[in-house]
Design an enzyme around this catalytic site. Structure first.
Site, short mmCIF file in Angstrom:
data_model
loop_
_atom_site.label_atom_id
_atom_site.label_comp_id
_atom_site.label_asym_id
_atom_site.label_seq_id
_atom_site.Cartn_x
_atom_site.Cartn_y
_atom_site.Cartn_z
N LYS A 71 0.81 -1.23 0.00
CA LYS A 71 0.00 0.00 0.00
C LYS A 71 0.85 1.28 0.00
CE LYS A 71 -4.19 -1.83 2.16
NZ LYS A 71 -5.14 -1.70 3.28
N ASP A 108 -10.34 2.82 2.62
CA ASP A 108 -10.61 2.17 3.91
C ASP A 108 -11.37 3.09 4.88
OD1 ASP A 108 -9.48 -0.28 3.29
OD2 ASP A 108 -7.50 0.28 4.02
P1 NDP Z 1 -0.62 -3.20 10.75
O1 NDP Z 1 0.35 -4.33 10.80
O2 NDP Z 1 -0.29 -1.99 9.96
O3 NDP Z 1 -0.92 -2.72 12.27
C1 NDP Z 1 -1.19 -3.65 13.29
C2 NDP Z 1 -1.61 -2.92 14.55
O4 NDP Z 1 -2.00 -3.88 15.52
C3 NDP Z 1 -0.50 -2.09 15.18
O5 NDP Z 1 -1.06 -0.94 15.76
C4 NDP Z 1 0.03 -3.05 16.26
O6 NDP Z 1 0.65 -2.40 17.34
C5 NDP Z 1 -1.25 -3.68 16.72
N1 NDP Z 1 -1.05 -4.95 17.39
C6 NDP Z 1 -0.63 -6.12 16.82
N2 NDP Z 1 -0.57 -7.10 17.75
C7 NDP Z 1 -0.95 -6.53 18.93
C8 NDP Z 1 -1.08 -7.03 20.27
N3 NDP Z 1 -0.80 -8.29 20.58
N4 NDP Z 1 -1.50 -6.17 21.23
C9 NDP Z 1 -1.79 -4.88 20.93
N5 NDP Z 1 -1.67 -4.35 19.69
C10 NDP Z 1 -1.26 -5.17 18.71
O7 NDP Z 1 -1.99 -3.85 10.27
P2 NDP Z 1 -3.24 -3.12 9.56
O8 NDP Z 1 -3.47 -1.81 10.24
O9 NDP Z 1 -3.06 -3.13 8.09
O10 NDP Z 1 -4.42 -4.15 9.88
C11 NDP Z 1 -4.94 -4.30 11.19
C12 NDP Z 1 -6.20 -5.17 11.11
O11 NDP Z 1 -7.19 -4.51 10.35
C13 NDP Z 1 -5.95 -6.52 10.40
O12 NDP Z 1 -6.57 -7.52 11.15
C14 NDP Z 1 -6.63 -6.34 9.06
O13 NDP Z 1 -7.15 -7.57 8.56
C15 NDP Z 1 -7.77 -5.40 9.42
N6 NDP Z 1 -8.27 -4.60 8.28
C16 NDP Z 1 -9.61 -4.66 8.00
C17 NDP Z 1 -10.13 -3.93 6.97
C18 NDP Z 1 -11.59 -4.02 6.66
O14 NDP Z 1 -12.00 -3.64 5.56
N7 NDP Z 1 -12.42 -4.47 7.60
C19 NDP Z 1 -9.28 -3.06 6.12
C20 NDP Z 1 -7.89 -3.05 6.52
C21 NDP Z 1 -7.41 -3.82 7.56
P3 NDP Z 1 2.24 -2.05 17.33
O15 NDP Z 1 2.36 -0.76 16.59
O16 NDP Z 1 2.60 -1.94 18.77
O17 NDP Z 1 2.91 -3.18 16.63
#
Ligand code: NDP
Length: 280
Positions: A71, A108
């Protein structure tokens, strides 16, 4: 479906891309609107996005969706960006224009807001957003730009601060502190990947103990549909909004640009995706 030389083509680029439900959704819309179109999954490894996009453009594709991990590269690739793409710092929808240029959008955030609207959720005054990744950034920008006050909490504090600075708005709280701030919020958004695959690993129920009774709880995670957060919210009789509608809503603008019809979000599309997500 019969593919001929005049069939309109689009697809989704990702790595991996097998899991994407976008082909199912777009091909369903093509069939239900009697459109001579096809939408295909396109596995493209990191570092090869540019060459893939140029090739697809030359081959006559109308455009593509772009998903993980491309992206941000897509953002750099396109000739022009919509305001939503600029705010999100990412592109998930590319249109190959007739003049040979490319336009990039990030749908999104709009998809998230449209899904709230479809669930009869009015304009939020103060949202607590969990996460600082790609989904959180798109949601935070859309809410902020709609006039909502936002507070961001992320496991890694520095990323929440960076997000607030990039958006030039909003407040940040430490991860452990967000439940204590919930009483002043009317919307909670989980935009982390917590709950993906149904994994527990977080005390959602305890975290919701200070919620106001009219708090709307939404999750961007849609697999499973009833995430641990949504289950905890339902136990507390809070209104919930799942992430599947956002997935469908964010796809509409691209379909419209490539195939010429803005599809409605109907129960059939939702049922089709649910069926697929449940492994059927
Ligand atoms: P990213 O990898 O960019 O971000 C992941 C986020 O989750 C970060 O803020 C990370 O925190 C946090 N995180 C991961 N593991 C943990 C944990 N154990 N405890 C607390 N925080 C945690 O992913 P995306 O933003 O691209 O996607 C996130 C979710 O959104 C996915 O499940 C994806 O499938 C979903 N999504 C859904 C969409 C829809 O249309 N419904 C569209 C786009 C995404 P840290 O910064 O500390 O690592």
């Amino acid at each position: 479906m019969t593919i001929t030389g005049t069939t309109k083509l689009a697809g989704v680029i990702g790595w991996p891309v097998e899991h994407s439900r976008s082909p199912l959704l777009h091909n369903h819309w093509c069939a239900s609107h009697d459109i001579d179109g096809a939408y295909v999954p396109l596995p493209v490894p990191p570092g090869s996005l540019d060459v893939a996009l140029r090739g697809l453009q030359v081959a006559g594709f109308r455009g593509v969706n772009v998903t993980i991990p491309h992206k941000e590269d897509a953002f750099r690739f396109v000739d022009r960006k919509t305001q939503s793409a600029l705010r999100a710092g990412a592109v998930n929808t590319i249109v190959f224009e007739d003049d040979g240029t490319t336009t990039g959008d990030c749908t999104d955030g709009k998809g998230f807001l449209a899904n709230l609207h479809a669930h009869d959720v009015g304009k939020s005054r103060h949202a607590m957003i969990l996460g600082a990744g790609g989904a959180a950034r798109a949601v935070a920008a859309a809410l902020l730009d709609s006039g909502c006050r936002i507070t961001i909490a992320n496991r890694t504090l520095q990323r929440a601060i960076a997000l607030r600075d990039a958006l030039k708005g909003g407040e940040v709280v430490e991860w452990d502190a967000w439940p204590g701030q919930l009483a002043s919020c009317d919307l909670l958004v989980n935009a982390t990947s917590l709950g993906l695959g149904g994994s527990a690993g977080y005390d959602w129920s305890g975290s919701l103990s200070g919620a106001a009774p009219d708090l709307i709880v939404s999750d961007v995670v849609y697999a499973p549909l009833m995430t641990p957060l949504l289950q905890a919210a339902r136990m507390r009789d809070l209104k919930i909004v799942d992430g599947l509608g956002m997935l469908i809503q964010q796809a509409r603008a691209g379909f419209n640009a490539w195939f010429g019809i803005l599809p409605q979000v109907d129960d059939t599309a939702r049922a089709l995706l649910l069926h697929s997500l449940n492994g059927n």
